[in-house]
Design a protein around this motif. Structure first.
Motif, mmCIF file in Angstrom:
data_model
loop_
_atom_site.group_PDB
_atom_site.id
_atom_site.type_symbol
_atom_site.label_atom_id
_atom_site.label_comp_id
_atom_site.label_asym_id
_atom_site.label_seq_id
_atom_site.Cartn_x
_atom_site.Cartn_y
_atom_site.Cartn_z
ATOM 1 N N GLN A 98 0.888 -1.170 0.000
ATOM 2 C CA GLN A 98 0.000 0.000 0.000
ATOM 3 C C GLN A 98 0.922 1.215 0.000
ATOM 4 N N CYS A 99 1.315 1.717 1.176
ATOM 5 C CA CYS A 99 2.303 2.806 1.132
ATOM 6 C C CYS A 99 3.670 2.269 0.731
ATOM 7 N N CYS A 102 7.073 -0.428 4.558
ATOM 8 C CA CYS A 102 7.560 -1.581 5.337
ATOM 9 C C CYS A 102 8.039 -2.723 4.463
ATOM 10 N N GLN A 103 7.804 -2.612 3.140
ATOM 11 C CA GLN A 103 7.906 -3.818 2.305
ATOM 12 C C GLN A 103 9.327 -4.299 2.068
ATOM 13 N N CYS A 134 3.232 -3.747 9.692
ATOM 14 C CA CYS A 134 2.727 -3.016 8.534
ATOM 15 C C CYS A 134 1.527 -2.217 9.011
ATOM 16 N N THR A 138 -1.148 -4.857 5.306
ATOM 17 C CA THR A 138 -1.072 -5.720 4.117
ATOM 18 C C THR A 138 -0.778 -7.175 4.484
HETATM 19 S S1 FES Z 1 2.547 -0.991 3.233
HETATM 20 FE FE1 FES Z 1 2.452 0.784 4.488
HETATM 21 S S2 FES Z 1 3.390 0.139 6.305
HETATM 22 FE FE2 FES Z 1 3.263 -1.666 5.150
#
Ligand code: FES
Ligand code: FES
Lengths: 152, 759
Positions: A98-99, A102-103, A134, A138
C-alpha cells in the motif's frame, strides 16, 4: 572513535569509516547512500530495517557496525539482480504494497524464511513475520505472496 | 541541483507565473519547457472540500511527446491508497492512452496550478473523478480532430486506443505524431466534451495494478528521508516534553563534543495553544549523519519551563469527561421530545463508552528535507499529505514569498492524517536556513509518539428508551472529546459541527425522539485527525449500543438496524441540527444520506456472511453498519478462541457502496488494511499522558497489530453502482470496531464499553 571497516555488501566490498556503535542501518543509509533499507523504530520492534547477514534476517537498526565482522550483508537492493526474486515477483502479482514503506523489510524477512524453510505453512509464516509491522495492514497479501513464492 | 528521482518533474525553478492560463501561447511555452512535446493544461472547475467552487487552473498536465510517451501528472499524495495510480488511470482510460506505457510524474505543491492537493478526508476520488475524465476526454477529442484533419475524414469516424487514433477504415496514427498539429488547435470547451460510455472503459471499474508496485518491492521507491542532496546535514530535535513547554536554557557542550555534530540550534515553538502548523519548541542537533545527530540530541542538557500542562493526566481528564456527561450539555440536534420519551418509556437503557488517545504511528516517522538557498528561496522534499499547506507554512516561518517555496512531494510511508500537518517541514526549513546547507530533519519513533497530533480521547453516554411495545422511542447521545480546533485556539471547548457530523449528529435512524448533546473539555496536547476521525469513537458507541438495544428488544441486530432505517429515503436532518451539517464538504442535495443504500449494504453483508445460519449455529459474529465520508459500509466480524486461548479473527465481511468503484483492487486493499488498522485501535493501541508527558515510547508501549493476531480472511463486496464515486480510505474503520466488539460479546458474554479491550 571512528574506525575503518570493510563490509561485503550485496557482493561488493565497501570501505567505511564510522564509530563502532553506529548501527548498520545508518551505515547503509547515510554512509553508503543505499535507501532501500528503512528506519521505523530503531529498537528492533518493527522490522523495517531488516537485512541479511549471511542469509539470516537481522534488524540493522540494532546491529552496531562493529558486530558485523566479515559476514556478508545483503540488502533489498542486492536480493536479486533484476528485482525478480520469486518473492518480489509474487509481491507485484498480489499487489502487496500500500504505502510500501515496510515492504523492503517484509521481503527481506520472508526471503530469510524461505532460505531456511522452502515450504512454510501458514502458521510458520505468521510466526516468522511477527516482528515486521505493517501499519497499512497488508498482512494477508504478504502471506499469500510468500505462499505463492514458496511454490515457484 | 536536483537529485535524480524518477518521479519528480524536472522544471525550471522559482518565480513561476502566478496563474497558469491555458492559452495556446502559454502551452507552447510550457511545451518547450518540458520535453518539446504537447503539454495540456486544462482549466476545469470542481467542488472544493467545503463545497466551494474552486478553479482548476489547470489540474492536469497531460504531456504527449513526439516519441509517443504519455506522461500524466499525479497531483495528490500517495500514502498507500493508490491515488497516484488511480487518478492518472482515469485520464488514460478516457483518452485511450496505452496504460502500460504511461509515465506518472508527481506534482509539486501549487494550488493555483493543480487545485486542491490536500490528500485527506477520503475525497480525492470524489473530487477528481469528473475532472480527470474531462481532462482525458478533452485530449481525446483534440487528438481525434487532429487525426481527422490530417486524413481529411469526418471526426466521428475516429476513435482512440493504445495511444493511437484509429479510423473506421483501419488507418492508425500514433498520438505522438499529432503533437505538432495539436499545438495549433484551440482547446475545446468542457461543455463540448462527450465522455465515453462507462461500458467502454478498460481501466475504470477494474482491478488496476499500482504504478509503484515494483519499485516498492525492490527498494527503489523514494520516501521522505530517501532524498540525498549534496552537503546535506541531518538534524534530530529534542522537543518540549510537555506541549507548550519553553526552553529556559540549554548546554550543548557534550553534544558538540560528539564527532560529526556540527551545530546546535534552538527552534522557537508557539507555546500554548501549539497550533496545527507550527513546530514545537525544541533544540536541534545538526550533524553529518543521523547517528551522530541522535547521540548529540541525547547529550543535550536542557532546562525547561514546562508550563501549564505539566500536571495534566489523561486518565484523570477522562474520568472528569465521563462525569460531565451526566448533566445537560450543549444541544447539537433535537427531534421530538426525548425527555417525554423517557417519562413514557417501558424500558430505559443507559451506557457509557470510553476511547483513548491514538497516535498515527506511520511506519515512516516524519522526515523532511529543506534546502534554503539564500535570497529568500527554499526548496522542500517531504512526505506531505498537504503540500500547499507546507508551502504556506514554510513561507510564513521564513518570512519569504510563497512563490519562492517549492514543495516536492515524495511517497509517504503512511499518512493517516499525521502528514497533513506541516510542522516537521517547517522545522527542516528553519534549520536549513540556520545551517546554511540542505538539512534533513529525522524524527525517531519516540519523537513520533511523543509529539503526534493525537486522535482525541473521548467519553460518551447514550441513553435510550424503548416504548411499551419494545420499540426504540428515544436516543440521547452525549459526547465529549477535546476538539481539533483547540490545538489552534484555546477557546474551542466543544467539538465542532464538523467533528459531530462524523457519526454523531448524522444518526440516520427512524427514532421519534432524538437529543444529541456535547460537553466541554480542554486540549492539553496536540489534537489532530486520524483515519476516519471522530467516526472512530462515535461509531463504536452508537453501533455497540444499537446491538444491545436489538438484544433488549429480542430482535436480530441486522433486522433491527434495517428496520430502524425505515422506508428508503434521503435524509436532510432539516430543522433538527443546531449549527451546520458538514456532509463531508458536499451539498446534501448532491450527496444525500440515502437510507436505502445503507440498508442494501446491510442486506448484502448478512447474505455474504451467511449471518442467520451462522448465528443459529452459535458462531461468535458481530455486526455494524456505518456511513462515513459519503460511503456506505456494513461489516460482520467473526471471532473465536484459538487452541492457545488467544483470540482469533478468522473472517471479516464487508459490503461497501462507494458509488462507481473506480479501481476495485485498491478499494479492496483499503478495506483489508482498514480492518487491520481498526483492530489495532480496538485491541492494542492507546496513548496516555501523565504530568503532561506521553507515556509510550515505541512499538512496545504503543502496540499495533502484528500478523499472528491480525484478521485473516477479509471479504469485500463492492456494490455495483453508477452513483457518483466516493472515497474508501477511511470508511472501513468505523463499523469494524463496533462489529468486533459485538462479536466479542457473543464470544464472552461481556459487553465492551472501553477501548482498547484486552483479549
Ligand atoms: S505498506 Fe504501508 S506500512 Fe506496510
Ligand atoms: S527500524 Fe529496525 S526494527 Fe524498526
Amino acid at each position: 572513535m571512528d574506525n575503518k571497516y570493510t563490509l561485503t555488501i550485496n557482493g561488493k566490498k565497501q570501505e567505511v569509516t564510522a564509530p563502532e556503535d553506529m548501527p548498520l542501518l545508518w551505515v547503509i543509509r547515510d554512509l553508503l547512500s543505499m535507501k532501500g533499507t528503512k528506519f521505523g523504530c530503531g529498537q528492533a520492534l518493527c522490522g523495517a530495517c531488516t537485512v541479511h547477514l549471511d542469509d539470516k534476517a537481522v534488524r540493522s537498526c540494532s546491529m552496531p557496525i562493529s558486530a558485523v565482522g566479515n559476514k556478508k550483508i545483503t540488502t533489498i537492493e542486492g536480493l536479486s539482480k533484476e528485482g525478480d526474486h520469486p518473492l518480489q515477483k509474487a509481491w507485484v502479482e498480489h499487489v502487496v504494497p500500500q504505502c510500501g514503506y515496510c515492504q523492503s523489510g517484509q521481503i527481506m524477512q520472508a526471503a530469510a524464511l524461505l532460505k531456511e524453510n522452502r515450504t512454510p505453512s501458514g502458521s510458520e509464516i505468521e510466526a516468522a513475520m511477527a516482528g515486521n509491522l505493517c501499519r497499512c495492514g497488508t498482512y494477508n497479501r504478504i502471506k499469500e505472496a510468500i505462499l505463492t513464492a514458496s511454490k515457484s | 541541483m536536483l537529485p535524480k528521482l524518477p518521479f519528480f518533474k524536472t522544471k525550471e525553478p522559482k518565480n513561476q507565473s502566478k496563474v497558469f492560463i491555458p492559452s495556446r501561447r502559454e502551452f507552447l511555452k510550457i511545451s518547450s519547457l518540458v520535453t518539446g512535446g504537447f503539454v495540456m493544461g486544462i482549466n476545469f472547475q470542481c467542488a472544493g472540500p467545503k463545497g466551494e467552487v474552486i478553479t482548476f487552473a489547470p489540474n492536469v498536465y497531460i504531456n504527449i511527446s513526439s516519441d509517443n510517451v504519455i506522461t500524466l501528472i499525479a497531483h495528490r499524495s500517495e500514502m498507500g491508497t493508490g491515488i497516484r495510480t488511480t487518478l492518472p488511470m482515469i485520464v488514460a482510460d478516457e483518452m485511450g492512452a496505452e496504460w502500460s506505457k504511461v509515465k506518472i510524474a508527481q506534482a509539486e505543491g501549487d494550488e493555483e496550478k493543480y487545485g486542491d492537493q490536500n490528500t485527506d478526508g477520503s475525497y480525492s476520488i470524489r473530487m477528481f473523478y469528473e475532472p480527470m475524465r474531462l481532462a482525458g476526454g478533452t485530449a481525446r477529442q483534440m487528438l481525434q480532430a487532429a487525426a481527422a484533419a490530417k486524413w481529411g475524414v469526418d471526426v466521428s469516424e475516429c476513435s482512440t486506443e493504445n495511444s493511437q487514433v484509429l479510423h473506421s477504415s483501419g488507418k492508425k496514427i500514433k498520438f505522438g505524431d499529432l503533437v505538432a498539429d495539436m499545438g495549433k488547435m484551440e482547446i475545446p470547451k468542457p461543455e463540448s466534451i462527450t465522455l465515453k460510455e462507462f461500458s467502454s472503459y478498460k481501466l475504470i471499474g477494474k482491478d488496476v495494478m499500482i504504478y509503484d508496485a515494483k519499485d516498492m518491492s525492490t527498494g527503489k521507491a523514494i520516501y521522505g528521508a530517501d532524498v540525498d542532496l549534496p552537503n546535506m546535514q541531518i538534524a534530530v530535535i529534542r522537543r518540549s516534553p510537555v506541549v507548550g513547554a519553553k526552553v529556559i536554557s540549554f548546554n550543548d557542550e557534550k553534544a558538540m563534543a560528539i564527532p560529526g555534530v556540527n551545530r546546535v540550534v534552538k527552534i522557537e515553538g508557539a507555546g500554548n495553544p501549539p497550533g496545527l502548523d507550527k513546530p514545537l519548541e525544541g533544540v536541534a542537533v545538526i550533524a553529518d549523519n543521523t547517528w551522530a545527530a541522535m547521540k548529540g540530541r541525547d547529550a543535550l542538557e536542557i532546562e525547561w519551563d514546562l508550563g501549564e500542562n505539566q500536571t495534566y493526566s489523561s486518565s484523570k481528564q477522562l474520568e472528569e469527561m465521563l462525569k460531565s456527561t451526566t448533566g445537560d450539555g450543549k444541544l447539537r440536534r433535537e427531534r421530538g421530545d426525548f425527555k417525554a420519551a423517557q417519562r413514557n418509556a417501558g424500558k430505559r437503557i443507559e451506557r457509557t463508552y470510553l476511547a483513548p488517545f491514538y497516535a498515527h504511528a506511520t511506519i515512516e516517522p516524519p522526515a523532511a528535507i529543506a534546502h534554503y538557498q539564500g535570497d529568500g528561496i527554499c526548496e522542500i522534499w517531504a512526505p506531505t499529505q498537504h503540500p500547499q499547506w507546507a508551502r504556506q507554512a514554510v513561507a510564513d516561518a521564513l518570512n519569504i514569498d510563497l512563490y519562492n517555496v517549492t514543495v516536492n512531494v515524495t511517497l509517504l510511508g503512511g499518512g493517516f492524517g499525521r502528514k497533513s500537518k506541516p510542522d516537521f517541514v517547517v522545522e527542516a526549513a528553519l534549520l536549513s536556513k540556520a545551517a546554511k546547507s540542505p538539512v534533513r530533519v529525522q524524527w525517531t519513533r519516540e519523537d513520533d509518539l511523543h509529539h503526534d497530533f493525537l486522535h482525541a480521547q473521548s467519553a460518551q453516554r447514550i441513553k435510550a428508551t424503548l416504548d411499551k411495545n419494545g420499540n426504540l422511542s428515544g436516543w440521547n447521545h452525549h459526547t465529549v472529546f477535546p476538539a481539533i480546533g483547540a490545538t489552534a485556539s484555546a477557546t474551542e471547548l466543544h467539538p465542532s459541527d464538523g467533528e459531530l457530523g462524523l457519526g454523531c449528529i448524522d444518526f440516520p435512524f427512524d427514532v421519534p425522539n432524538i437529543r444529541i448533546e456535547s460537553h466541554e473539555s480542554k486540549a492539553h496536547t496536540r489534537i489532530g485527525w486520524l483515519r476516519s476521525v471522530s467516526n472512530i469513537h462515535h461509531s463504536f458507541a452508537t453501533n455497540c449500543m444499537l446491538d444491545e438495544l436489538a438484544e433488549a428488544k429480542g430482535e436480530d441486530p441486522v433486522d433491527f438496524l434495517s428496520g430502524l432505517l425505515g422506508e428508503d429515503k434521503n435524509l436532510n436532518f432539516e430543522g433538527e441540527i443546531k449549527g451546520q451539517f458538514g456532509n463531508y464538504g458536499e451539498s446534501i442535495e448532491k450527496f444525500p444520506l440515502n437510507t436505502g443504500r445503507l440498508k442494501r449494504v446491510i442486506e448484502i453483508v448478512a447474505k455474504e456472511a451467511n449471518w442467520k445460519n451462522a448465528v443459529a449455529e452459535g458462531k461468535a459474529m458481530g455486526f455494524a453498519a456505518h456511513k462515513s465520508f459519503l460511503t456506505y459500509v456494513a461489516c460482520i466480524v467473526r471471532v473465536e478462541k484459538g487452541a492457545d486461548g488467544k483470540l482469533l479473527i478468522p473472517e471479516v465481511f464487508y459490503a461497501v457502496d462507494c458509488g462507481i468503484g473506480v479501481n476495485t483492487d485498491r478499494i479492496r486493499s483499503q478495506f483489508e488494511g482498514g480492518a487491520q488498522f481498526a483492530t489495532s485501535l480496538a485491541m492494542t493501541s492507546a496513548i496516555t499522558l501523565e504530568n503532561g508527558k506521553v507515556q509510550q515510547n515505541n512499538f512496545d508501549g504503543y502496540e499495533i497489530i502484528r500478523m499472528p493476531q491480525s484478521p485473516k480472511k477479509i471479504h469485500v463486496h463492492i456494490v455495483e453502482s453508477m452513483e457518483k464515486p466516493t472515497g474508501v480510505g477511511e470508511p472501513p474503520v468505523p463499523p469494524y470496531i463496533a462489529a468486533l466488539c459485538n462479536a466479542m460479546y457473543k464470544l464472552t458474554g461481556e459487553r465492551i464499553y472501553q477501548l482498547p479491550f484486552k483479549a
